[in-house]
Design a protein around this motif. Structure first.
Motif, PDB file in Angstrom:
ATOM      1  N   ASP A  16      12.426   3.703  11.138  1.00 60.23           N
ATOM      2  CA  ASP A  16      12.462   3.065   9.829  1.00 60.23           C
ATOM      3  C   ASP A  16      11.764   1.718   9.976  1.00 60.23           C
ATOM      4  O   ASP A  16      12.208   0.864  10.745  1.00 60.23           O
ATOM      5  CB  ASP A  16      13.931   2.881   9.434  1.00 60.23           C
ATOM      6  N   ILE A  17      10.699   1.524   9.245  1.00 57.92           N
ATOM      7  CA  ILE A  17       9.899   0.308   9.433  1.00 57.92           C
ATOM      8  C   ILE A  17      10.697  -0.946   9.063  1.00 57.92           C
ATOM      9  O   ILE A  17      10.455  -2.023   9.607  1.00 57.92           O
ATOM     10  CB  ILE A  17       8.570   0.391   8.654  1.00 57.92           C
ATOM     11  N   GLY A  38       9.385   5.213  -1.923  1.00 59.29           N
ATOM     12  CA  GLY A  38       8.988   5.345  -0.521  1.00 59.29           C
ATOM     13  C   GLY A  38       9.255   4.096   0.286  1.00 59.29           C
ATOM     14  O   GLY A  38      10.289   3.429   0.132  1.00 59.29           O
ATOM     15  N   VAL A  39       8.301   3.757   1.122  1.00 59.91           N
ATOM     16  CA  VAL A  39       8.476   2.629   2.035  1.00 59.91           C
ATOM     17  C   VAL A  39       8.557   1.309   1.247  1.00 59.91           C
ATOM     18  O   VAL A  39       9.297   0.384   1.616  1.00 59.91           O
ATOM     19  CB  VAL A  39       7.348   2.641   3.094  1.00 59.91           C
ATOM     20  N   SER A 126       2.668   4.927   7.721  1.00 55.87           N
ATOM     21  CA  SER A 126       1.504   5.795   7.510  1.00 55.87           C
ATOM     22  C   SER A 126       1.065   5.631   6.057  1.00 55.87           C
ATOM     23  O   SER A 126       1.521   6.337   5.161  1.00 55.87           O
ATOM     24  CB  SER A 126       1.888   7.250   7.816  1.00 55.87           C
ATOM     25  N   SER A 128      -0.554   5.682   2.544  1.00 55.92           N
ATOM     26  CA  SER A 128      -1.142   6.686   1.625  1.00 55.92           C
ATOM     27  C   SER A 128      -0.659   8.120   1.804  1.00 55.92           C
ATOM     28  O   SER A 128      -1.022   8.983   0.998  1.00 55.92           O
ATOM     29  CB  SER A 128      -2.682   6.701   1.682  1.00 55.92           C
ATOM     30  N   THR A 129       0.124   8.400   2.867  1.00 49.64           N
ATOM     31  CA  THR A 129       0.442   9.819   3.116  1.00 49.64           C
ATOM     32  C   THR A 129       1.746  10.286   2.465  1.00 49.64           C
ATOM     33  O   THR A 129       2.190  11.407   2.690  1.00 49.64           O
ATOM     34  CB  THR A 129       0.492  10.134   4.626  1.00 49.64           C
ATOM     35  N   GLY A 130       2.345   9.424   1.641  1.00 47.84           N
ATOM     36  CA  GLY A 130       3.532   9.825   0.891  1.00 47.84           C
ATOM     37  C   GLY A 130       3.132  10.175  -0.539  1.00 47.84           C
ATOM     38  O   GLY A 130       2.401  11.131  -0.782  1.00 47.84           O
ATOM     39  N   ALA A 131       3.535   9.330  -1.463  1.00 44.43           N
ATOM     40  CA  ALA A 131       3.260   9.560  -2.883  1.00 44.43           C
ATOM     41  C   ALA A 131       1.756   9.665  -3.165  1.00 44.43           C
ATOM     42  O   ALA A 131       1.346  10.356  -4.100  1.00 44.43           O
ATOM     43  CB  ALA A 131       3.861   8.434  -3.702  1.00 44.43           C
ATOM     44  N   TYR A 132       0.929   9.007  -2.340  1.00 43.91           N
ATOM     45  CA  TYR A 132      -0.516   9.021  -2.580  1.00 43.91           C
ATOM     46  C   TYR A 132      -1.228  10.234  -1.983  1.00 43.91           C
ATOM     47  O   TYR A 132      -2.441  10.387  -2.130  1.00 43.91           O
ATOM     48  CB  TYR A 132      -1.156   7.706  -2.096  1.00 43.91           C
ATOM     49  N   HIS A 165       7.952   7.962   9.764  1.00 45.45           N
ATOM     50  CA  HIS A 165       9.280   8.267   9.248  1.00 45.45           C
ATOM     51  C   HIS A 165       9.797   9.615   9.737  1.00 45.45           C
ATOM     52  O   HIS A 165      10.982   9.777   9.951  1.00 45.45           O
ATOM     53  CB  HIS A 165       9.250   8.229   7.720  1.00 45.45           C
TER      54      HIS A 165
HETATM   55  P1  ADP Z   1       1.976   5.796  -0.309  1.00 43.33           P
HETATM   56  O1  ADP Z   1       2.201   5.563  -1.776  1.00 43.33           O
HETATM   57  O2  ADP Z   1       0.979   4.833   0.302  1.00 43.33           O
HETATM   58  O3  ADP Z   1       1.680   7.224  -0.006  1.00 43.33           O
HETATM   59  P2  ADP Z   1       4.776   6.103   0.530  1.00 43.33           P
HETATM   60  O4  ADP Z   1       5.781   5.037   0.718  1.00 43.33           O
HETATM   61  O5  ADP Z   1       5.004   7.100  -0.561  1.00 43.33           O
HETATM   62  O6  ADP Z   1       3.359   5.364   0.377  1.00 43.33           O
HETATM   63  O7  ADP Z   1       4.606   6.914   1.878  1.00 43.33           O
HETATM   64  C1  ADP Z   1       3.951   6.422   3.012  1.00 43.33           C
HETATM   65  C2  ADP Z   1       4.669   6.924   4.252  1.00 43.33           C
HETATM   66  O8  ADP Z   1       5.789   6.082   4.508  1.00 43.33           O
HETATM   67  C3  ADP Z   1       5.209   8.338   4.131  1.00 43.33           C
HETATM   68  O9  ADP Z   1       4.907   9.044   5.319  1.00 43.33           O
HETATM   69  C4  ADP Z   1       6.714   8.111   4.028  1.00 43.33           C
HETATM   70  O10 ADP Z   1       7.431   9.202   4.566  1.00 43.33           O
HETATM   71  C5  ADP Z   1       6.889   6.892   4.878  1.00 43.33           C
HETATM   72  N1  ADP Z   1       8.128   6.131   4.723  1.00 43.33           N
HETATM   73  C6  ADP Z   1       9.003   6.103   3.691  1.00 43.33           C
HETATM   74  N2  ADP Z   1      10.026   5.257   3.957  1.00 43.33           N
HETATM   75  C7  ADP Z   1       9.782   4.741   5.204  1.00 43.33           C
HETATM   76  C8  ADP Z   1      10.467   3.831   6.056  1.00 43.33           C
HETATM   77  N3  ADP Z   1      11.621   3.256   5.681  1.00 43.33           N
HETATM   78  N4  ADP Z   1       9.915   3.536   7.267  1.00 43.33           N
HETATM   79  C9  ADP Z   1       8.745   4.088   7.654  1.00 43.33           C
HETATM   80  N5  ADP Z   1       8.059   4.957   6.895  1.00 43.33           N
HETATM   81  C10 ADP Z   1       8.564   5.279   5.687  1.00 43.33           C
END
Ligand code: ADP
Length: 184
Positions: A16-17, A38-39, A126, A128-132, A165
């Protein structure tokens, strides 16, 4: 997994960052800088209101929001990290719309800002690899290449962590760092 790039350390770990004790952590924000899921959501929840307060001040000079690939810094509030560097990654739209270049710019601008601020240790999610929806394998190549190149060209940053994550994402980043895939 750990690697040396010049005199700097590059670490890949699952976690967890928001719990990292590096000087700074990077937020994969959106251009509004007003928080999100997300993050981004996790960082604002744990860091407290002071982060959003500073984001509001920054927005006064950026009425249209933070452009994709740019980076700005705020306090870390109640986080262990003293600073949060907010950047905006690209939204994936097939890969032929400048996404790799924008993602690379996001990583490089975060590192350049960190260097300017005297930050020695920094954690990235990481971007951009979540919601984006940027495919994680492709993103890992851009991310690791950008960091390795930056560390090769600059001295002052002592440690860069990628805090993935999920176990799956960690595995992908490890494969990319280990394998030939980095030499693209
Ligand atoms: P984006 O909109 O840039 O894609 P997100 O937050 O949706 O950003 O996702 C980016 C990455 O961060 C994803 O792989 C997600 O699983 C990860 N993530 C979400 N919460 C955490 C956290 N607490 N610590 C580290 N990584 C996280």
């Amino acid at each position: 997994m750990e690697a040396s790039v010049g005199s700097a350390k590059l670490k890949l770990l699952q976690g967890d960052i928001t719990e990292q004790g590096t000087d700074a952590i990077v937020n994969a924000a959106n251009s509004s800088l007003m928080g999100g899921g997300g993050v981004d959501g996790a960082i604002h929840r744990k860091g407290g209101a002071q982060i959003l307060e500073e984001c509001r001040l920054i927005r006064r000079s950026l009425p249209d929001g933070l452009p994709t690939g740019d980076a700005v810094a705020t306090t870390g509030g109640r986080l262990r990290a003293k600073k949060v560097i907010h950047t905006v990654g690209p939204v994936w739209s097939g890969g032929n719309n400048g996404e790799p270049e924008m993602l690379e710019r996001a990583y490089r601008n975060c590192l350049a800002l960190a260097l300017k601020m005297g930050i020695k240790t920094i954690s990235f999610p990481s971007i951009s690899t979540g919601a984006y929806e940027y495919p994680v394998e492709k993103a890992s190549r851009v991310a690791l290449r950008a960091v390795v190149d930056f560390l090769g060209e600059n001295t002052g940053i002592e440690e860069v962590r990628f805090v993935l994550h999920s176990k799956h994402d960690l595995w992908i980043y490890e494969e990319t760092l280990e394998g030939e895939k980095l030499r693209y």
